[in-house]
Design an enzyme around this catalytic site. Sequence first.
Site, PDB file in Angstrom:
ATOM      1  N   LYS A 341     -34.892   1.946  31.007  1.00 50.02           N
ATOM      2  CA  LYS A 341     -34.790   1.938  29.542  1.00 50.02           C
ATOM      3  C   LYS A 341     -34.026   0.688  29.079  1.00 50.02           C
ATOM      4  O   LYS A 341     -34.371   0.068  28.067  1.00 50.02           O
ATOM      5  CB  LYS A 341     -34.090   3.204  29.040  1.00 50.02           C
ATOM      6  CG  LYS A 341     -33.792   3.207  27.529  1.00 50.02           C
ATOM      7  CD  LYS A 341     -35.054   2.954  26.702  1.00 50.02           C
ATOM      8  CE  LYS A 341     -34.929   3.200  25.223  1.00 50.02           C
ATOM      9  NZ  LYS A 341     -33.767   2.742  24.527  1.00 50.02           N
ATOM     10  N   HIS A 344     -36.438  -2.035  29.282  1.00 48.42           N
ATOM     11  CA  HIS A 344     -37.358  -1.867  28.149  1.00 48.42           C
ATOM     12  C   HIS A 344     -36.772  -2.556  26.918  1.00 48.42           C
ATOM     13  O   HIS A 344     -37.431  -3.339  26.231  1.00 48.42           O
ATOM     14  CB  HIS A 344     -37.578  -0.374  27.874  1.00 48.42           C
ATOM     15  CG  HIS A 344     -38.213  -0.069  26.549  1.00 48.42           C
ATOM     16  ND1 HIS A 344     -37.520  -0.159  25.352  1.00 48.42           N
ATOM     17  CD2 HIS A 344     -39.472   0.304  26.214  1.00 48.42           C
ATOM     18  CE1 HIS A 344     -38.318   0.144  24.352  1.00 48.42           C
ATOM     19  NE2 HIS A 344     -39.512   0.437  24.860  1.00 48.42           N
ATOM     20  N   GLU A 348     -37.947  -5.831  24.784  1.00 48.08           N
ATOM     21  CA  GLU A 348     -38.031  -5.715  23.316  1.00 48.08           C
ATOM     22  C   GLU A 348     -37.259  -6.854  22.631  1.00 48.08           C
ATOM     23  O   GLU A 348     -37.770  -7.466  21.684  1.00 48.08           O
ATOM     24  CB  GLU A 348     -37.446  -4.341  22.946  1.00 48.08           C
ATOM     25  CG  GLU A 348     -37.287  -4.029  21.496  1.00 48.08           C
ATOM     26  CD  GLU A 348     -36.467  -2.725  21.326  1.00 48.08           C
ATOM     27  OE1 GLU A 348     -36.822  -1.706  21.957  1.00 48.08           O
ATOM     28  OE2 GLU A 348     -35.465  -2.753  20.587  1.00 48.08           O
TER      29      GLU A 348
END
Lengths: 621, 621
Positions: A341, A344, A348
Amino acid sequence: MGVSGSGKTTVGKLLSEQTGIPFFDADDFHSTANIEKMKAGIPLTDEDRVAWLQSLNQLAKENETRGAVIACSALKETYRQQLADGLHHIQWVYLKGSYQLIHERMLQRPHHYFSAAMLQSQFDILEEPSNAWVFDVQEEPNRITESILKYLIMLSDFGIIGLGVMGKSLALNIAGKGVRLSLYNRYVKGQEEKVAEQFITHNPILKETKAFEDLPAFVQSLAMPRKILLMVNAGAAVDAVIEELKPLLSKNDIIIDGGNSFYKDTERRIQELNQYDIHFIGAGISGGEEGALKGPSIMPGGDAISYEQVQFILESIAAKDKNGKPCCGYISNGSSGHFVKMVHNAIEYAEMQLLSEVYDVMRNELQMSTDAIATVFKQWNQTELNSYLLEITIDILQTKENNESLLDKILDVGSSKGTGSWSVAAAAELGVPAGMMTSALYARYLSAQKQTRVKAAAVLGTSQSSVSISTEQLQQAYALARIINHAQGFELIKTAALTYQWSINYSELARIWTNGCIIRSTLMEQMAAIVAADELLLHPLIITSIQQQLDSLTQTVTASLQSGIAVPALYEALNYIHAMSTEQSAMNLIQAQRDYFGAHTYQRIDDASGKAYHTKWKKAP
Amino acid sequence: MGVSGSGKTTVGKLLSEQTGIPFFDADDFHSTANIEKMKAGIPLTDEDRVAWLQSLNQLAKENETRGAVIACSALKETYRQQLADGLHHIQWVYLKGSYQLIHERMLQRPHHYFSAAMLQSQFDILEEPSNAWVFDVQEEPNRITESILKYLIMLSDFGIIGLGVMGKSLALNIAGKGVRLSLYNRYVKGQEEKVAEQFITHNPILKETKAFEDLPAFVQSLAMPRKILLMVNAGAAVDAVIEELKPLLSKNDIIIDGGNSFYKDTERRIQELNQYDIHFIGAGISGGEEGALKGPSIMPGGDAISYEQVQFILESIAAKDKNGKPCCGYISNGSSGHFVKMVHNAIEYAEMQLLSEVYDVMRNELQMSTDAIATVFKQWNQTELNSYLLEITIDILQTKENNESLLDKILDVGSSKGTGSWSVAAAAELGVPAGMMTSALYARYLSAQKQTRVKAAAVLGTSQSSVSISTEQLQQAYALARIINHAQGFELIKTAALTYQWSINYSELARIWTNGCIIRSTLMEQMAAIVAADELLLHPLIITSIQQQLDSLTQTVTASLQSGIAVPALYEALNYIHAMSTEQSAMNLIQAQRDYFGAHTYQRIDDASGKAYHTKWKKAP
């Protein structure tokens, strides 16, 4: 459960009558051989019981959706484990009584094939359960049934602690799937009062949901093994809640941390809670407020067995991919869920940075209006460049305030939270040259020095560009840089998996990211195929992209540099391609320097053995 | 020390006779008023003693270089603290005897103005010292003197643990300053045996130095407060040695960690040892093997009072700046010493990277030979670009093996240790956009993927440059990038100082780095003036440099990008200048995106209050 004669069947049948849930007597599932043995007064061995327990477990599984009341002696912990194997919801009720009392009752049941003489053997093997509701057999069966019903109605299947934006959205999502919920929000006088209660009042879908401001009551309201989702701020708040929860929880209870916790904290918490047989799942959840409500992308990591217990709920609330599969899947052991995460979010960061750079070039170098930029982005979004972030950027570009672009009114000082910074630290620690996410983080840091920027701009003025580029070149540059960004992110995860011994299915991870999360995109669909490769950069799709788009990327970066427009993420993509396709780099000089001043030694190109060489470089003066 | 009649004067005079060190009797320094009081049999109060103790302390300080034997009762710990205040070397000798015995001796000394009746008052206040050599007053004064002499000759002023390359060089350096040394190296059968002993045997300058393989014996050989320099591998080894040392040390002993320890570890060790009143100094030491031997640059951080105890030795072995001042100075409290050493190394990473990039451009873009590059570098080294790293690069370029360049034989895979990676993690954590050191670290990581590089080069081929640059442009680009690198390094230190509440004199730090260390250079002399500014980038010297050299830097970077030559550190300098002189960046878009998907809010350019705004961006479908 309980020994023969404790009243299991009586209470079970009453329960069934009053709830409409079917009743099963475990004795009816014994083989003829077992029944004969018992009639002959021979106690059953564990071996005799294996097939019987299996068939009962199967029975429970088949009835899991509508529910079942099963009366079964279940005397040993091992029997109970076999009975509960693979079940998501189970509640033990133990009817407890002394040998003397039960023996008396047995003597009054002459038609039962069980010989009272065997009672002692049952008491001999009885291991009392630690996780059951316990009733005294001397109580009236009707009263016992009444109590069980009251307990059952009160118990929730799932608890959430922390009702911030994400906690609330997830609560609505989970309740919408018919899951019985308990919600807890701390009480802070004057700031956080009756948060859970008011939230429930304002949302009819939560009418079955229970609100708490008292943590012990919240914990007691949950069916065992308890499943509690933490949605509190990462860091000290998570530790504080865990400390409060620890004395209230039972063995095998499961805590899921759904926040953006630092992966090393998650690792520590798993180890610590493991001592108490409490399971801890670090679950990355992406999708923002809307995703949490309508279906986020979920990345749970930790103990695989515990994950099975919450899999049903997490998968039911997750977004669905293009084939209808949930965008949720077990990542691996340890802190792998929070690590992916974190990455991730770092991907982003760079995706957002790339969009801001492209916007900046269009605005300043190509002198395009906000509307004109939106028009170009809309065209791109019809192509393979489609992504959630591009979509919202189009919305943003089109948002007006008094007929003027709202975007133009926003202060250009970037904020950041933990995940970007942690990703860069992890890349540095693990030896991964993750230039793009780093440049995105640093761009936010640079933007924060607004005062210095304004003063420096006044002194240094602005450069004039002599070179220009087309939006088609920009589109190619953007497309190529995005691929490199995704490759770098997955490289970071792959290196971490090697270092921390995680077994991650990278294609499955990319699939989980195809919907629900902030970086969902058409490219992510393609990545599912690419990321399985050992050397991502050499994958044919990436090689082709480089061959077709490198010139545009080079042109975009050099033109921007000549115009004084900072495009660090686009540059980092270009630098990565250059560095990774340089057969002979200049690192030989650095190795020589290190050997010169620190005797760190070097290897030679003409000796493949990896032998360490040292030279006395310094000339006598 | 000891009560009246214990024999202090007798032993002190004997000691003075045999060593040639002057003797002082504290009784001779009493005021007339004190003497009268004592003659009258009135015990002195603590107030009476203040001026007396001060004058004795002054006496000791004046005689510290040649030494002094002082006989003084020094009955209380507070008296002894006043006597020892500010002294670097002191050894207490306590002559101990019972009241009865001393009383008898007193009666035999009729001419002494001290009344035997006051003896009881002395015993009443006597606090026995914990850090003294203790002798029984019944022993013959000659025997006591003999023992003290033996002890004194045996004791070392300074100990070193760990005889790797740096430990050995520092030992030779320290011994060369006349400091009595004890050296300890662990015993590892078959690998490290008699390391200290053999080292001493092979180096005549160490003939007074003692060798140990037994840690308790090593500790006992040191004068108190003990001063021990750790030169072991950073990380677990440092903790292991500290654990072994802890039970052997006394209150106020000082451990100096001279390795490249991670600053957060140093912080932890300071806190932990503080519980035992053991002082811990984290001292960065730069200069490599040669610097350690001939004079390194030393950056000690920690407890200021403890630093005073080792200041003399550390400053005497340090390099000297152009004014003859030692390149060693107290940095600040806590782990500041190791932090600035870490950043020193990160600046070094980027300085080395810049040289490798300039070399790469000359080699590949300008097609220059190794000798031709050396010739250009020699010219640069005559200018303000002079630096140690440039000097050694010239030596390296000129080193031949069978008439061929040795540099060309070195494998281009860069290695790195902790400091580069920790610096990048610190920059990420502290919010400092330290792009240049990061690019240097990542360049080493990229170089490590040699196999992929070779394969990718074969597939993608090499770009052809259409633009070219001159060595003069390259020189200007290099000069400007170096200034930015130094500015970024100091920005990182400044932010850390703010965060961790260190009070660092930045100009003094730059001065400490002007000699002895790897990044010593003419530029570092100039930095001493620049780094005092609040906004480094706006300093006139930096502004001028940007105005004069920015075009060359832009030209160098763009030409290299077009040729496919990775010049990440040069680029990062350019990007920093661009980003920091952009009045209106594109960060407004990122703030809008964050508000869109995460409700993170944004600020507006038309509201200076800093108010947080949130917009419902999404259009109804």
